[in-house]
Design a protein around this motif. Structure first.
Motif, PDB file in Angstrom:
ATOM      1  N   ILE A 152       0.846  -1.199   0.000  1.00 21.80           N
ATOM      2  CA  ILE A 152       0.000   0.000   0.000  1.00 21.80           C
ATOM      3  C   ILE A 152       0.882   1.251   0.000  1.00 21.80           C
ATOM      4  CG2 ILE A 152      -1.679   1.328   1.350  1.00 21.80           C
ATOM      5  CD1 ILE A 152      -2.731  -1.468   2.341  1.00 21.80           C
ATOM      6  N   TYR A 153       1.943   1.239   0.801  1.00 22.65           N
ATOM      7  CA  TYR A 153       2.872   2.365   0.897  1.00 22.65           C
ATOM      8  C   TYR A 153       3.460   2.699  -0.476  1.00 22.65           C
ATOM      9  CZ  TYR A 153       6.597   5.196   3.040  1.00 22.65           C
ATOM     10  OH  TYR A 153       7.429   6.212   3.406  1.00 22.65           O
ATOM     11  N   VAL A 154       3.903   1.671  -1.186  1.00 24.93           N
ATOM     12  CA  VAL A 154       4.492   1.879  -2.513  1.00 24.93           C
ATOM     13  C   VAL A 154       3.420   2.321  -3.504  1.00 24.93           C
ATOM     14  CG1 VAL A 154       5.598   0.706  -4.464  1.00 24.93           C
ATOM     15  CG2 VAL A 154       6.404   0.283  -2.138  1.00 24.93           C
ATOM     16  N   GLY A 183       2.423   5.853  -3.258  1.00 21.51           N
ATOM     17  CA  GLY A 183       3.500   6.806  -3.519  1.00 21.51           C
ATOM     18  C   GLY A 183       3.855   7.635  -2.297  1.00 21.51           C
ATOM     19  N   CYS A 184       3.733   7.015  -1.118  1.00 17.91           N
ATOM     20  CA  CYS A 184       4.183   7.704   0.089  1.00 17.91           C
ATOM     21  C   CYS A 184       5.668   8.038  -0.081  1.00 17.91           C
ATOM     22  CB  CYS A 184       3.961   6.814   1.314  1.00 17.91           C
ATOM     23  SG  CYS A 184       2.226   6.415   1.642  1.00 17.91           S
ATOM     24  N   ILE A 200      14.550   3.017   3.039  1.00 19.41           N
ATOM     25  CA  ILE A 200      14.976   3.095   4.445  1.00 19.41           C
ATOM     26  C   ILE A 200      14.169   2.127   5.311  1.00 19.41           C
ATOM     27  CG2 ILE A 200      15.089   4.603   6.481  1.00 19.41           C
ATOM     28  CD1 ILE A 200      15.515   6.941   4.433  1.00 19.41           C
ATOM     29  N   TYR A 201      12.842   2.274   5.288  1.00 21.24           N
ATOM     30  CA  TYR A 201      11.987   1.476   6.167  1.00 21.24           C
ATOM     31  C   TYR A 201      12.047  -0.014   5.835  1.00 21.24           C
ATOM     32  CZ  TYR A 201       9.894   6.010   7.291  1.00 21.24           C
ATOM     33  OH  TYR A 201       9.689   7.310   7.668  1.00 21.24           O
ATOM     34  N   GLN A 241       2.088   6.895   7.940  1.00 23.55           N
ATOM     35  CA  GLN A 241       2.332   7.605   6.688  1.00 23.55           C
ATOM     36  C   GLN A 241       1.250   7.286   5.645  1.00 23.55           C
ATOM     37  OE1 GLN A 241       6.331   7.592   5.243  1.00 23.55           O
ATOM     38  NE2 GLN A 241       7.137   8.424   7.137  1.00 23.55           N
ATOM     39  N   ILE A 242       0.759   6.056   5.649  1.00 21.33           N
ATOM     40  CA  ILE A 242      -0.341   5.712   4.750  1.00 21.33           C
ATOM     41  C   ILE A 242      -1.583   6.523   5.128  1.00 21.33           C
ATOM     42  CG2 ILE A 242      -2.003   3.878   4.145  1.00 21.33           C
ATOM     43  CD1 ILE A 242       0.464   1.927   4.371  1.00 21.33           C
ATOM     44  N   LEU A 243      -1.888   6.578   6.410  1.00 24.38           N
ATOM     45  CA  LEU A 243      -3.051   7.354   6.857  1.00 24.38           C
ATOM     46  C   LEU A 243      -2.932   8.828   6.501  1.00 24.38           C
ATOM     47  CD1 LEU A 243      -3.855   5.780  10.338  1.00 24.38           C
ATOM     48  CD2 LEU A 243      -5.252   5.688   8.260  1.00 24.38           C
ATOM     49  N   THR A 244      -1.760   9.391   6.705  1.00 22.70           N
ATOM     50  CA  THR A 244      -1.583  10.816   6.390  1.00 22.70           C
ATOM     51  C   THR A 244      -1.671  11.069   4.884  1.00 22.70           C
ATOM     52  OG1 THR A 244       0.837  10.632   6.381  1.00 22.70           O
ATOM     53  CG2 THR A 244      -0.212  11.300   8.448  1.00 22.70           C
ATOM     54  N   THR A 245      -1.357  10.059   4.087  1.00 21.07           N
ATOM     55  CA  THR A 245      -1.468  10.200   2.640  1.00 21.07           C
ATOM     56  C   THR A 245      -2.927  10.148   2.184  1.00 21.07           C
ATOM     57  OG1 THR A 245       0.733   9.250   2.284  1.00 21.07           O
ATOM     58  CG2 THR A 245      -0.770   9.218   0.406  1.00 21.07           C
TER      59      THR A 245
END
Length: 140
Positions: A80-82, A85-86, A93-94, A134-138
């Motif tokens: 989901i992160y990728v 496009g977070c 890094i993560y 970061q997903i939520l903030t996106t």
């Protein structure tokens, strides 16, 4: 290497880490010549089954269960992160930190090393929480 390619690489590395743990279980049984299931005892040991797994096999099985509680969640969050496009640098890094933490967690688990096992587990969970935030903030 694109973020998707790095995600794929991460997935394959985690697969091989888990596969190595399976090999530890198998070799633990073979080296001890101790098999719980009757068919394995007959086939490999030509002996009756033993009542319980040897300690290394038990430890590897617990490690495997812990992987199943953590790695699939990371893989879903990572995909989901990728996809969203977070932060692109975060992928490198993560994901690297998570993979290293899980490998070190396995080493610590198999060798009974506390507090290292808990430290590496916690690092992996912090990465998952970071991805989730970061997903939520996106999306919000």
């Amino acid at each position: 290497m694109t973020e998707y390619q790095f995600y794929a690489l991460t997935t394959v590395i985690l697969f091989f880490k888990m596969f190595a743990n399976s090999i530890v279980q198998g070799l633990g049984r073979i080296n001890a010549n101790a098999f719980v299931t009757p068919e394995d005892a007959r086939f490999f040991a030509h002996a009756p089954p033993v009542p319980d797994e040897v300690p290394l096999v038990k430890r590897a099985a617990m490690c495997w269960r812990n992987d199943l509680e953590n790695i699939p969640i990371f893989l879903f969050l990572g995909l989901i992160y990728v996809t969203l496009g977070c932060w692109p640098e975060g992928v490198y890094i993560y994901f690297t930190i998570f993979v290293i933490a899980r490998i070190l967690h396995t080493i610590a688990f198999l060798n009974g090393l506390q507090p290292w096992r808990t430290i590496f587990f916690t690092i992996g969970m912090i990465i998952c929480v970071t991805l989730a935030i970061q997903i939520l903030t996106t999306v919000l």
